[in-house]
Motif scaffolding. Structure first.
Motif, mmCIF file in Angstrom:
data_model
loop_
_atom_site.group_PDB
_atom_site.id
_atom_site.type_symbol
_atom_site.label_atom_id
_atom_site.label_comp_id
_atom_site.label_asym_id
_atom_site.label_seq_id
_atom_site.Cartn_x
_atom_site.Cartn_y
_atom_site.Cartn_z
ATOM 1 N N LYS A 1 0.874 -1.170 0.000
ATOM 2 C CA LYS A 1 0.000 0.000 0.000
ATOM 3 C C LYS A 1 0.914 1.223 0.000
ATOM 4 C CE LYS A 1 -3.691 2.111 2.727
ATOM 5 N NZ LYS A 1 -4.498 1.960 3.963
ATOM 6 N N VAL A 2 0.671 2.127 -0.948
ATOM 7 C CA VAL A 2 1.573 3.256 -1.169
ATOM 8 C C VAL A 2 0.814 4.570 -0.989
ATOM 9 C CG1 VAL A 2 3.115 4.353 -2.849
ATOM 10 C CG2 VAL A 2 2.810 1.858 -2.874
ATOM 11 N N THR A 3 1.416 5.511 -0.283
ATOM 12 C CA THR A 3 0.889 6.866 -0.174
ATOM 13 C C THR A 3 1.940 7.789 -0.767
ATOM 14 O OG1 THR A 3 -0.334 6.284 1.830
ATOM 15 C CG2 THR A 3 0.021 8.638 1.414
ATOM 16 N N ALA B 1 -2.207 10.781 -2.496
ATOM 17 C CA ALA B 1 -2.972 9.640 -3.009
ATOM 18 C C ALA B 1 -2.475 8.368 -2.339
ATOM 19 C CB ALA B 1 -2.802 9.539 -4.520
ATOM 20 N N THR B 2 -3.388 7.444 -2.092
ATOM 21 C CA THR B 2 -3.045 6.144 -1.528
ATOM 22 C C THR B 2 -3.652 5.070 -2.423
ATOM 23 O OG1 THR B 2 -2.979 7.009 0.725
ATOM 24 C CG2 THR B 2 -3.246 4.635 0.489
ATOM 25 N N PHE B 3 -2.879 4.055 -2.722
ATOM 26 C CA PHE B 3 -3.364 2.942 -3.538
ATOM 27 C C PHE B 3 -2.637 1.671 -3.138
ATOM 28 C CE2 PHE B 3 0.404 4.303 -5.723
ATOM 29 C CZ PHE B 3 0.944 3.151 -6.278
ATOM 30 N N VAL B 4 -3.225 0.547 -3.502
ATOM 31 C CA VAL B 4 -2.589 -0.752 -3.324
ATOM 32 C C VAL B 4 -2.106 -1.184 -4.705
ATOM 33 C CG1 VAL B 4 -2.941 -3.178 -2.710
ATOM 34 C CG2 VAL B 4 -4.003 -1.361 -1.337
ATOM 35 N N VAL B 5 -0.840 -1.594 -4.790
ATOM 36 C CA VAL B 5 -0.278 -2.034 -6.067
ATOM 37 C C VAL B 5 -1.181 -3.114 -6.659
ATOM 38 C CG1 VAL B 5 1.669 -3.214 -7.162
ATOM 39 C CG2 VAL B 5 2.091 -1.404 -5.481
ATOM 40 N N GLY B 6 -1.574 -2.901 -7.897
ATOM 41 C CA GLY B 6 -2.420 -3.860 -8.601
ATOM 42 C C GLY B 6 -3.904 -3.592 -8.497
ATOM 43 N N ASP C 1 4.709 6.953 2.208
ATOM 44 C CA ASP C 1 4.600 5.761 3.047
ATOM 45 C C ASP C 1 4.442 4.534 2.164
ATOM 46 O OD1 ASP C 1 4.442 4.362 5.482
ATOM 47 O OD2 ASP C 1 2.274 4.499 5.535
ATOM 48 N N VAL C 2 5.045 3.446 2.585
ATOM 49 C CA VAL C 2 4.894 2.148 1.933
ATOM 50 C C VAL C 2 4.727 1.130 3.057
ATOM 51 C CG1 VAL C 2 5.889 0.423 0.387
ATOM 52 C CG2 VAL C 2 6.441 2.845 0.052
ATOM 53 N N MET C 3 3.648 0.339 2.950
ATOM 54 C CA MET C 3 3.429 -0.685 3.966
ATOM 55 C C MET C 3 2.836 -1.928 3.295
ATOM 56 S SD MET C 3 0.008 0.797 5.901
ATOM 57 C CE MET C 3 0.928 2.131 6.590
ATOM 58 N N PRO C 4 2.952 -3.066 3.954
ATOM 59 C CA PRO C 4 2.315 -4.256 3.385
ATOM 60 C C PRO C 4 0.807 -4.024 3.293
ATOM 61 C CG PRO C 4 3.843 -4.848 5.157
ATOM 62 C CD PRO C 4 3.700 -3.352 5.172
ATOM 63 N N ALA C 5 0.227 -4.444 2.182
ATOM 64 C CA ALA C 5 -1.228 -4.302 2.018
ATOM 65 C C ALA C 5 -1.924 -5.358 2.871
ATOM 66 C CB ALA C 5 -1.610 -4.478 0.547
ATOM 67 N N VAL C 6 -3.012 -4.966 3.480
ATOM 68 C CA VAL C 6 -3.799 -5.893 4.261
ATOM 69 C C VAL C 6 -4.785 -6.547 3.312
ATOM 70 C CG1 VAL C 6 -5.418 -6.133 6.171
ATOM 71 C CG2 VAL C 6 -3.556 -4.467 6.310
#
Length: 159
Positions: free
Chosen positions: A17-19, A41-46, A152-157
């Protein structure tokens, strides 16, 4: 005992998950979209929020990174396809009433495709009998300068 091992920052890739803040600019430097002065903007890769070429260009970046990337038409909005310019009879746009469309180059119109999905088109040329409409994405064929600041970059839930 104190743990002196620092954990590596999470980098952008699948299932993250990227902001970010971003801007898109054309070859002449004109900015066509930017959120640097607004909410990130925040999105999840894919998830489809970004085109694959823009997403993959971010792979390996982590929070705090600021980069300027060049995205070619093939990875961005596609090449300009002359087959996506269609000729219509001018009469198709004239109903003879007060709701007649004032046709002029640059006017964006909404059409329905064969499955009734909305398809935007831009009037590019008008003569006495015909109207030429371009159904290419407005950024098709352009080299895009994609400037990003990764917040920010974090593992997507995933559920």
């Amino acid at each position: 005992m104190v743990d002196t091992h620092e954990t590596a920052p999470v980098t952008i890739g699948p299932d993250t998950k990227v902001t970010l803040h971003f801007s898109l600019a054309l070859e002449d430097g004109s900015v066509v979209d930017s959120n640097f002065s607004g909410k990130p903007a925040t999105f999840v890769v894919g998830d489809g929020s970004l085109l694959n070429g823009f997403e993959s260009a971010l792979f390996g970046l982590s929070a705090g990174d600021e980069v300027v990337l060049e995205i070619g038409p093939e990875q961005g909005f596609g090449p300009h396809n002359p087959n996506n310019i269609q000729r219509f009879s001018k009469g198709d746009f004239l109903k003879g009433g007060a709701d007649d469309v004032q046709l002029e180059p640059g006017l964006m119109l909404s059409f329905a495709d064969a499955s009734q999905a909305e398809l935007p088109g831009v009037v590019v040329e008008i003569d006495e009998e015909h109207v030429m409409v371009d159904f290419n994405h407005p950024l098709a064929g352009h080299q895009i300068t994609f400037a990003v600041k990764i917040l920010d970059v974090m593992p997507a839930v995933t559920h």
